[in-house]
Scaffold this active site. Structure first.
Site, PDB file in Angstrom:
ATOM      1  N   ASP A  93       0.783  -1.193   0.142  1.00  0.00           N
ATOM      2  CA  ASP A  93      -0.081   0.004  -0.108  1.00  0.00           C
ATOM      3  C   ASP A  93       0.974   1.271   0.148  1.00  0.00           C
ATOM      4  OD1 ASP A  93      -2.031  -1.740   0.318  1.00  0.00           O
ATOM      5  OD2 ASP A  93      -2.821  -0.733   1.915  1.00  0.00           O
ATOM      6  N   HIS A 132       3.815  -2.279   3.388  1.00  0.00           N
ATOM      7  CA  HIS A 132       3.612  -0.794   2.873  1.00  0.00           C
ATOM      8  C   HIS A 132       5.063  -0.592   2.144  1.00  0.00           C
ATOM      9  CE1 HIS A 132       0.486  -1.103   5.816  1.00  0.00           C
ATOM     10  NE2 HIS A 132      -0.170   0.026   5.364  1.00  0.00           N
TER      11      HIS A 132
END
Length: 252
Positions: free
Chosen positions: A59, A206
């Site tokens: 992400d 992430h």
């Protein structure tokens, strides 16, 4: 009263400006609500398959430093992943997104600006999805079909808006919240993933939003361990396709 206001302010800060949360922390109700949304056929946490496959997802990118390192690690093991990109960042670093697509990874929608409050307005979320979608399509040549809400927060309006725009909503396996955003140490990130890996897991990392050195280091170890255990890493869309083929026709 002052204590209540302070507590409320802290909660708002965490939601709007803090790091991503697991489902219980983000305010999303429990498995009862999950079951309700899963039955729509458009919201997914785990994606059951009968093969040793998992989906690695990243992400908040792309990031000019860390996304490239992640792509290098994935290439070493011929692993594929799904990158939930922020449209604004994708426009800023187009060559990274082009590389993701060129190397067989999936590029998916994570809104254009990554502003949590936009999710509370269907009109704003619709614009965010469309702006990000335009950037992704220009850079990859295809229209994204997957959307991950900011911080994993979802409700009926968010889901309905995303589905109306042609998206499936992708969360992540509850036991595969790596919490890499909290920088717990590479070994802890590895443990979070490897200790309970199951076929069809959707694993969240992430690749941007801060120093992701621990994520890169952990990913290299995770890939090595997974492949030694006979697992392969694929995209979320591939898992969805295989899951649909695996299920009996009456359950598709």
């Amino acid at each position: 009263m002052k204590k209540r206001l302070l507590l409320a302010g802290m909660i708002i800060f965490c939601i709007l400006g803090g790091q991503p949360r697991v489902e219980a922390d983000s305010g999303t109700p429990s498995s009862v609500k999950r079951d309700k949304f899963e039955k729509t056929g458009h919201v997914f946490w785990d994606i059951p398959v009968n093969e040793k496959l998992v989906a690695l997802t990243f992400d908040d990118g792309p990031d000019p430093k860390f996304t490239g390192q992640i792509l290098d690690a994935l290439a070493k093991y011929n692993a594929k992943a799904t990158f939930f990109v922020i449209g604004e960042e994708a426009a800023r670093y187009p060559e990274i997104v082009k590389r993701e697509a060129r190397e067989g990874h999936e590029v998916a929608n994570h809104t254009y600006r990554h502003h949590f409050r936009d999710g509370h307005s269907p009109a704003l979320l619709k614009r965010e999805l469309e702006k990000s979608e335009k950037v992704i399509k220009e850079l990859t040549g295809y229209q994204p079909s997957l959307f991950r809400p900011i911080a994993g927060y979802y409700d009926k309006e968010i889901v309905d808006t995303a589905v109306a725009e042609g998206y499936n909503v992708i969360l992540w396996s509850w036991h595969q919240e790596t919490r890499d955003w909290s920088k717990p140490g590479a070994n802890k990130i590895v443990e979070n993933v490897i200790s309970d890996t199951r076929p069809g897991d959707v694993i969240i990392f992430h690749d941007a939003g801060g120093d992701r050195t621990q994520t890169v280091k952990a990913l290299e170890q995770i890939l090595e361990i997974l492949y030694k255990k006979g697992y392969k890493c694929t995209t979320v869309s591939d898992l969805l396709y295989r899951s649909n083929s695996f299920l009996p026709a009456s359950l598709r």
